[in-house]
Design a protein around this motif. Sequence first.
Motif, PDB file in Angstrom:
ATOM      1  N   ARG A 160     -23.051   9.159  16.427  1.00  0.00           N
ATOM      2  CA  ARG A 160     -24.413   9.396  15.943  1.00  0.00           C
ATOM      3  C   ARG A 160     -25.347   8.252  16.326  1.00  0.00           C
ATOM      4  O   ARG A 160     -26.468   8.470  16.772  1.00  0.00           O
ATOM      5  CB  ARG A 160     -24.417   9.532  14.416  1.00  0.00           C
ATOM      6  N   GLY A 161     -24.894   7.027  16.053  1.00  0.00           N
ATOM      7  CA  GLY A 161     -25.682   5.845  16.394  1.00  0.00           C
ATOM      8  C   GLY A 161     -26.872   5.578  15.504  1.00  0.00           C
ATOM      9  O   GLY A 161     -27.683   4.700  15.819  1.00  0.00           O
ATOM     10  N   ASP A 162     -27.016   6.298  14.389  1.00  0.00           N
ATOM     11  CA  ASP A 162     -28.227   6.146  13.587  1.00  0.00           C
ATOM     12  C   ASP A 162     -28.000   5.515  12.217  1.00  0.00           C
ATOM     13  O   ASP A 162     -28.937   5.410  11.426  1.00  0.00           O
ATOM     14  CB  ASP A 162     -28.918   7.505  13.409  1.00  0.00           C
ATOM     15  N   ILE A 163     -26.760   5.085  11.919  1.00  0.00           N
ATOM     16  CA  ILE A 163     -26.434   4.591  10.576  1.00  0.00           C
ATOM     17  C   ILE A 163     -25.649   3.291  10.648  1.00  0.00           C
ATOM     18  O   ILE A 163     -24.752   3.136  11.477  1.00  0.00           O
ATOM     19  CB  ILE A 163     -25.617   5.648   9.791  1.00  0.00           C
ATOM     20  N   MET A 164     -25.974   2.352   9.737  1.00  0.00           N
ATOM     21  CA  MET A 164     -25.147   1.176   9.505  1.00  0.00           C
ATOM     22  C   MET A 164     -24.469   1.348   8.152  1.00  0.00           C
ATOM     23  O   MET A 164     -25.108   1.763   7.177  1.00  0.00           O
ATOM     24  CB  MET A 164     -25.982  -0.103   9.508  1.00  0.00           C
ATOM     25  N   LEU A 165     -23.187   1.029   8.096  1.00  0.00           N
ATOM     26  CA  LEU A 165     -22.382   1.314   6.909  1.00  0.00           C
ATOM     27  C   LEU A 165     -21.681   0.071   6.386  1.00  0.00           C
ATOM     28  O   LEU A 165     -21.241  -0.789   7.155  1.00  0.00           O
ATOM     29  CB  LEU A 165     -21.350   2.394   7.245  1.00  0.00           C
ATOM     30  N   SER A 166     -21.586  -0.009   5.070  1.00  0.00           N
ATOM     31  CA  SER A 166     -20.695  -0.957   4.409  1.00  0.00           C
ATOM     32  C   SER A 166     -19.910  -0.156   3.377  1.00  0.00           C
ATOM     33  O   SER A 166     -20.177   1.027   3.166  1.00  0.00           O
ATOM     34  CB  SER A 166     -21.473  -2.089   3.758  1.00  0.00           C
ATOM     35  N   SER A 167     -18.944  -0.804   2.730  1.00  0.00           N
ATOM     36  CA  SER A 167     -18.113  -0.052   1.793  1.00  0.00           C
ATOM     37  C   SER A 167     -17.442  -0.965   0.790  1.00  0.00           C
ATOM     38  O   SER A 167     -17.614  -2.184   0.807  1.00  0.00           O
ATOM     39  CB  SER A 167     -17.046   0.740   2.554  1.00  0.00           C
ATOM     40  N   GLU A 220     -16.412  -4.990  17.899  1.00  0.00           N
ATOM     41  CA  GLU A 220     -16.255  -4.117  19.061  1.00  0.00           C
ATOM     42  C   GLU A 220     -15.880  -2.700  18.649  1.00  0.00           C
ATOM     43  O   GLU A 220     -16.420  -1.724  19.178  1.00  0.00           O
ATOM     44  CB  GLU A 220     -15.204  -4.691  20.015  1.00  0.00           C
ATOM     45  N   THR A 221     -14.955  -2.576  17.723  1.00  0.00           N
ATOM     46  CA  THR A 221     -14.500  -1.238  17.326  1.00  0.00           C
ATOM     47  C   THR A 221     -15.247  -0.685  16.113  1.00  0.00           C
ATOM     48  O   THR A 221     -15.320   0.526  15.937  1.00  0.00           O
ATOM     49  CB  THR A 221     -12.989  -1.242  17.024  1.00  0.00           C
ATOM     50  N   PHE A 222     -15.805  -1.561  15.279  1.00  0.00           N
ATOM     51  CA  PHE A 222     -16.589  -1.136  14.123  1.00  0.00           C
ATOM     52  C   PHE A 222     -17.994  -1.731  14.257  1.00  0.00           C
ATOM     53  O   PHE A 222     -18.429  -2.536  13.433  1.00  0.00           O
ATOM     54  CB  PHE A 222     -15.928  -1.586  12.816  1.00  0.00           C
ATOM     55  N   SER A 223     -18.684  -1.316  15.304  1.00  0.00           N
ATOM     56  CA  SER A 223     -19.939  -1.973  15.692  1.00  0.00           C
ATOM     57  C   SER A 223     -21.078  -1.735  14.718  1.00  0.00           C
ATOM     58  O   SER A 223     -22.032  -2.519  14.677  1.00  0.00           O
ATOM     59  CB  SER A 223     -20.359  -1.512  17.091  1.00  0.00           C
ATOM     60  N   ASN A 224     -21.009  -0.670  13.914  1.00  0.00           N
ATOM     61  CA  ASN A 224     -22.086  -0.345  12.987  1.00  0.00           C
ATOM     62  C   ASN A 224     -21.671  -0.516  11.531  1.00  0.00           C
ATOM     63  O   ASN A 224     -22.248   0.112  10.645  1.00  0.00           O
ATOM     64  CB  ASN A 224     -22.578   1.086  13.219  1.00  0.00           C
ATOM     65  N   GLN A 225     -20.661  -1.355  11.290  1.00  0.00           N
ATOM     66  CA  GLN A 225     -20.204  -1.596   9.925  1.00  0.00           C
ATOM     67  C   GLN A 225     -20.208  -3.094   9.622  1.00  0.00           C
ATOM     68  O   GLN A 225     -20.168  -3.927  10.534  1.00  0.00           O
ATOM     69  CB  GLN A 225     -18.797  -1.040   9.724  1.00  0.00           C
ATOM     70  N   ASN A 242     -18.861  -9.191  11.540  1.00  0.00           N
ATOM     71  CA  ASN A 242     -18.860  -8.106  10.559  1.00  0.00           C
ATOM     72  C   ASN A 242     -18.569  -8.572   9.140  1.00  0.00           C
ATOM     73  O   ASN A 242     -18.409  -7.747   8.248  1.00  0.00           O
ATOM     74  CB  ASN A 242     -17.813  -7.050  10.940  1.00  0.00           C
ATOM     75  N   SER A 243     -18.462  -9.877   8.927  1.00  0.00           N
ATOM     76  CA  SER A 243     -18.111 -10.362   7.588  1.00  0.00           C
ATOM     77  C   SER A 243     -18.877 -11.634   7.276  1.00  0.00           C
ATOM     78  O   SER A 243     -19.573 -12.197   8.127  1.00  0.00           O
ATOM     79  CB  SER A 243     -16.601 -10.627   7.486  1.00  0.00           C
ATOM     80  N   ILE A 244     -18.728 -12.082   6.031  1.00  0.00           N
ATOM     81  CA  ILE A 244     -19.314 -13.350   5.583  1.00  0.00           C
ATOM     82  C   ILE A 244     -18.147 -14.219   5.134  1.00  0.00           C
ATOM     83  O   ILE A 244     -17.683 -14.123   3.989  1.00  0.00           O
ATOM     84  CB  ILE A 244     -20.301 -13.129   4.418  1.00  0.00           C
ATOM     85  N   PRO A 245     -17.627 -15.069   6.017  1.00  0.00           N
ATOM     86  CA  PRO A 245     -16.386 -15.805   5.724  1.00  0.00           C
ATOM     87  C   PRO A 245     -16.591 -17.030   4.831  1.00  0.00           C
ATOM     88  O   PRO A 245     -16.352 -18.164   5.215  1.00  0.00           O
ATOM     89  CB  PRO A 245     -15.895 -16.202   7.117  1.00  0.00           C
ATOM     90  N   VAL A 246     -17.029 -16.762   3.601  1.00  0.00           N
ATOM     91  CA  VAL A 246     -17.333 -17.823   2.646  1.00  0.00           C
ATOM     92  C   VAL A 246     -16.698 -17.473   1.305  1.00  0.00           C
ATOM     93  O   VAL A 246     -16.676 -16.306   0.912  1.00  0.00           O
ATOM     94  CB  VAL A 246     -18.859 -17.979   2.460  1.00  0.00           C
ATOM     95  N   GLY A 247     -16.197 -18.475   0.604  1.00  0.00           N
ATOM     96  CA  GLY A 247     -15.646 -18.234  -0.719  1.00  0.00           C
ATOM     97  C   GLY A 247     -15.455 -19.517  -1.484  1.00  0.00           C
ATOM     98  O   GLY A 247     -15.618 -20.621  -0.944  1.00  0.00           O
ATOM     99  N   ARG A 248     -15.100 -19.378  -2.723  1.00  0.00           N
ATOM    100  CA  ARG A 248     -14.900 -20.518  -3.614  1.00  0.00           C
ATOM    101  C   ARG A 248     -13.668 -20.249  -4.459  1.00  0.00           C
ATOM    102  O   ARG A 248     -13.368 -19.099  -4.780  1.00  0.00           O
ATOM    103  CB  ARG A 248     -16.130 -20.671  -4.508  1.00  0.00           C
ATOM    104  N   ILE A 249     -12.954 -21.286  -4.820  1.00  0.00           N
ATOM    105  CA  ILE A 249     -11.768 -21.128  -5.656  1.00  0.00           C
ATOM    106  C   ILE A 249     -12.158 -21.274  -7.129  1.00  0.00           C
ATOM    107  O   ILE A 249     -12.807 -22.235  -7.519  1.00  0.00           O
ATOM    108  CB  ILE A 249     -10.690 -22.181  -5.299  1.00  0.00           C
ATOM    109  N   TYR A 250     -11.761 -20.272  -7.901  1.00  0.00           N
ATOM    110  CA  TYR A 250     -11.997 -20.276  -9.332  1.00  0.00           C
ATOM    111  C   TYR A 250     -10.659 -20.228 -10.069  1.00  0.00           C
ATOM    112  O   TYR A 250      -9.658 -19.750  -9.532  1.00  0.00           O
ATOM    113  CB  TYR A 250     -12.833 -19.067  -9.753  1.00  0.00           C
ATOM    114  N   GLN A 251     -10.679 -20.698 -11.323  1.00  0.00           N
ATOM    115  CA  GLN A 251      -9.474 -20.710 -12.154  1.00  0.00           C
ATOM    116  C   GLN A 251      -9.809 -20.123 -13.524  1.00  0.00           C
ATOM    117  O   GLN A 251     -10.852 -20.440 -14.110  1.00  0.00           O
ATOM    118  CB  GLN A 251      -8.960 -22.139 -12.312  1.00  0.00           C
TER     119      GLN A 251
END
Length: 393
Positions: free
Chosen positions: A123-130, A141-146, A365-374
């Motif tokens: 389709r080429g008309d939608i960007m998706l997250s989930s 490359e394989t999930f170019s619109n996600q 395709n991601s946001i490679p950030v995080g924090r350690i919680y306890q």
Amino acid sequence: MSGITRRTFMALLASSVLATAAPAFAQQDVDEIIIGGSMPLTGVFAFAGVAIEAGIRDYVKMINEEGGINGKQVRFVYEDTGHQIDQAVAIFNKLTTQHRNIHLYYGDSTGFSRTINPELERRGDIMLSSVSFASEINNPETFSNQFIAGPDYSQMVSILLEHIAKEKPGARIVFVNSDGEFGRDPIEPSTARAKELGLEVVEQIITPPGAVDVSTEVLKLRRARPDYTIFHGYILSPLPEFMTQARQLGLETKFMGTFWSMDSSIWEDVGEHADGFMGVMPYRYYYDDAADAPMLERIRQMRPQYQPTGYTQGFLTAMLMTEAAKRTLDAGKELNGANLKAALNSIQDFDTGGIIGVPISISGNSIPVGRIYQYSASARRMEPVSDWISLKD
């Protein structure tokens, strides 16, 4: 059909026919921007879906009260999937047929994201997250619109490992994973990353997702004597059983988990046995009153009661989707998958209002950030025990 049911295949085929037959339309002329959604509001993942839906809906309400996107109001249209791929695809077909100006979409599972991907590409008309943080989706490359509104599962474990390597160089690690696609996702890259960091993986334990009797597995832990035990592929059970039995045997190990095991509310009923459980979280918690987190204060004004981490994921996802739409419109470009994703990937040092404690940049395709919680059983909440950890691209 490679895991796709005949019903799902026929639904995808139907959507292709409908899209091919649809007349062209001037996407820039629409007076509103619609986010579509196949939402898991019932079924096994309803606990997350209900929270995510509320987060998306609240952000849409907030941005509309501020004038929308370049004067265009944002609307969220969705239906319940029951966490079923066939139903999720059918809803996608229905909503994208009824609403021709859906260019942003939220999906209910890894299975849906994978199944619908060829249709998104066509389709080429939608960007998706989930809902999903699956590592395979983190491939432009394989999930170019996600995209994923946080680190993928392998990156989550890598953030844990970086914290461990700094806290206890050369530490002994045991990975405990559920026996399924979700649980096995990060095993191979996590094992390789541990080796790179000089950590020793002394045991790999696989359990059924809903295991009740874990006595055999706990004995494996006792023999391995790890400094850290990292769980992935679970929500809660059987983590409390592992922790209780291990402590009864006098095993001193730090138990850790990933996103879906890190909501404060799921540990409240566990009591003192939950004390000290650690893990990675891409976002600040609802109750975090940091001075540089004004967006959390706005959320608390909208929702006086505690909101789980799924809410925050939905809220941030809507923020990023609408930011990509704004940047696309500002550039005078058509709202389509490629332009929206390019706009998303133009985000550099972006302030989320403190939802994430450092400015974020999205190159893939991601946001490679995080924090350690306890988890503190006395405070009944997760408390930070590390700075924000950003992985290198």
